[in-house]
Structures are given as C-alpha cells and as structure tokens.
Write a protein that holds these residues in place. Structure first.
Motif, PDB file in Angstrom:
ATOM      1  N   ALA A  49       0.830  -1.206   0.000  1.00 22.98           N
ATOM      2  CA  ALA A  49       0.000   0.000   0.000  1.00 22.98           C
ATOM      3  C   ALA A  49       0.864   1.254   0.000  1.00 22.98           C
ATOM      4  N   ARG A  53       1.385   4.211  -2.929  1.00 20.26           N
ATOM      5  CA  ARG A  53       1.159   5.646  -2.699  1.00 20.26           C
ATOM      6  C   ARG A  53       2.384   6.500  -3.011  1.00 20.26           C
ATOM      7  N   LEU A 159       0.534   1.040   9.602  1.00 20.36           N
ATOM      8  CA  LEU A 159      -0.504   0.539   8.705  1.00 20.36           C
ATOM      9  C   LEU A 159      -0.727  -0.961   8.914  1.00 20.36           C
ATOM     10  N   GLN A 162      -2.813  -1.476  11.887  1.00 18.03           N
ATOM     11  CA  GLN A 162      -4.241  -1.253  11.630  1.00 18.03           C
ATOM     12  C   GLN A 162      -4.849  -2.497  10.985  1.00 18.03           C
ATOM     13  N   TYR A 163      -4.151  -3.088  10.029  1.00 18.22           N
ATOM     14  CA  TYR A 163      -4.662  -4.311   9.398  1.00 18.22           C
ATOM     15  C   TYR A 163      -4.843  -5.414  10.446  1.00 18.22           C
ATOM     16  N   GLY A 174     -13.320   1.815   8.666  1.00 17.40           N
ATOM     17  CA  GLY A 174     -12.046   2.384   9.085  1.00 17.40           C
ATOM     18  C   GLY A 174     -10.862   1.841   8.310  1.00 17.40           C
ATOM     19  N   SER A 175     -11.112   1.341   7.084  1.00 14.98           N
ATOM     20  CA  SER A 175     -10.037   0.714   6.322  1.00 14.98           C
ATOM     21  C   SER A 175      -9.185   1.711   5.544  1.00 14.98           C
ATOM     22  N   GLU A 176      -9.550   3.014   5.574  1.00 19.06           N
ATOM     23  CA  GLU A 176      -8.747   4.002   4.871  1.00 19.06           C
ATOM     24  C   GLU A 176      -7.389   4.165   5.561  1.00 19.06           C
ATOM     25  N   MET A 177      -6.444   4.726   4.839  1.00 21.84           N
ATOM     26  CA  MET A 177      -5.106   4.899   5.390  1.00 21.84           C
ATOM     27  C   MET A 177      -5.142   5.967   6.485  1.00 21.84           C
ATOM     28  N   PRO A 178      -4.621   5.658   7.682  1.00 24.10           N
ATOM     29  CA  PRO A 178      -4.669   6.616   8.795  1.00 24.10           C
ATOM     30  C   PRO A 178      -3.879   7.893   8.493  1.00 24.10           C
ATOM     31  N   LEU A 182      -0.260   8.739   6.438  1.00 26.15           N
ATOM     32  CA  LEU A 182      -0.184   9.704   5.339  1.00 26.15           C
ATOM     33  C   LEU A 182       0.839  10.801   5.631  1.00 26.15           C
TER      34      LEU A 182
END
Length: 198
Positions: A49, A53, A159, A162-163, A174-178, A182
């Motif tokens: 991911a 980006r 990240l 979070q996964y 809440g699966s968007e990138m924190p 970023l």
C-alpha cells in the motif's frame, strides 16, 4: 509499458520480531510464532500500500520494465525509485529473438523521485517494430529492514498494525489509510508533472 517484479522480498528480511513487539503481543507462551504467517501478510500488505502511494520500492528486489516505445529518444524514466542498479537491457523482436544491449551504451541516472536510463550516445537503441525493450533493474532502499528511512519503516508498522487490529472487521470500517501514515509518507510521494516527464 509494463512493470513486473522478478524477485520477492524474502521473509527473513521482514522484521517479524520487531512488529510483534510493536503490537505488544505476549511472549513466553508455547504458541509464540503461531501468528507469524499472518503478521508477515500484514507487513507485506502495508508495504504494498505504501509503495503504491509513494512509487518507492522499500526493500530491494529485481524488476523488469517492458516498453514498446521510448518515452523520449535518449531517456527512459523508470517507474519506481530508488534504483540501485540496472543490470540488463535487451531488445526482443516480434519473433522473440533477443538482443542484449551493451552496458556502455546507457547509464543509470539515480534520482529519488524519477530515476532514468539515459543514452550515452545520441539515442537509446531502436526498438524493433512489434517488439519491446526490457530493462532489468534492482530497486529499493536496500536488502535489510534497517536500510529503510525511519519514517517509512514506521509508516509500514502503523498501517500493518491497523490491518492486524481490523482483521475481524468484515465490513471494512475504518479501512482508509490513517492520517499518521499519510503524514509519514507525504515527503516521499512522487509529484508527477508534464505528463510524467522530467
């Protein structure tokens, strides 16, 4: 243009023990290591991911870029950075006949945003009609986790954590990138201008 990974990051290069500590998982139990496959998967997913980006290859591995035409006659940008080395360029005609180009005809111009292959003459070799040029190169900050810049390594951990925390969340809430991830990767993002030239 098509980019393909020729080698994968070895499991031994991934910081499973450090990631386990980051998650504050228990130690001293008989099943320590039982979750290693899942932790490795979270680390790999987070790396992918962040690489997507930033257009950066984090850990070193080999790639092959295939193009049907050069972007410019004397320069070909490479789609990921950093690039450690270009170890082969070859032309493949429509019949599959391969011609290896001598390394004295081109050079790697290292750049953290837009590394490129540059002709050492007037132009890069002519690509056969209906054929391709294939550029094999090694990209990444290095083969070891400690070769990564600290902010990118921390972004991967955040990240991947979070996964791990959302592993049972089938709805994907809440699966968007924190925001913290970023913020850590912002300075590494490639700014594309003039249609990718430059």
């Amino acid at each position: 243009m098509m980019l393909r990974e020729e080698t994968a990051v070895a499991a031994s290069a991934l910081p499973l023990a450090e990631f386990r500590d980051h998650l504050r998982l228990g130690t001293g139990f008989g099943d320590v290591g039982a979750e290693d496959a899942a932790l490795e998967a979270y680390l790999r997913a987070a790396m992918a991911a962040i690489e997507g980006r930033t257009a950066k290859a984090l850990l070193a591995r080999d790639f092959v870029l295939s193009v049907e035409a050069w972007r410019e006659s004397a320069v070909q940008a490479l789609p990921v950075a950093p690039v450690i080395s270009v170890f082969e360029m070859q032309l493949v005609d429509r019949a599959g006949v391969i011609t290896v180009i001598e390394p004295v005809r081109y050079r790697l111009v290292e750049d953290m945003q837009r590394p490129r292959l540059e002709a050492l003459g007037v132009s890069l070799p002519t690509i056969p009609v209906g054929g391709t040029a294939q550029i094999r190169f090694t990209g990444g900050f290095g083969p070891r986790w400690t070769d990564l810049p600290v902010d990118l390594a921390q972004a991967v951990f955040l990240l991947a954590a979070q996964y791990f925390e959302l592993r049972h969340d089938s709805a994907g809430a809440g699966s968007e990138m924190p925001f913290g991830v970023l913020a850590l990767i912002e300075r590494w993002r490639t700014v594309r201008m003039l249609g990718g030239r430059g």
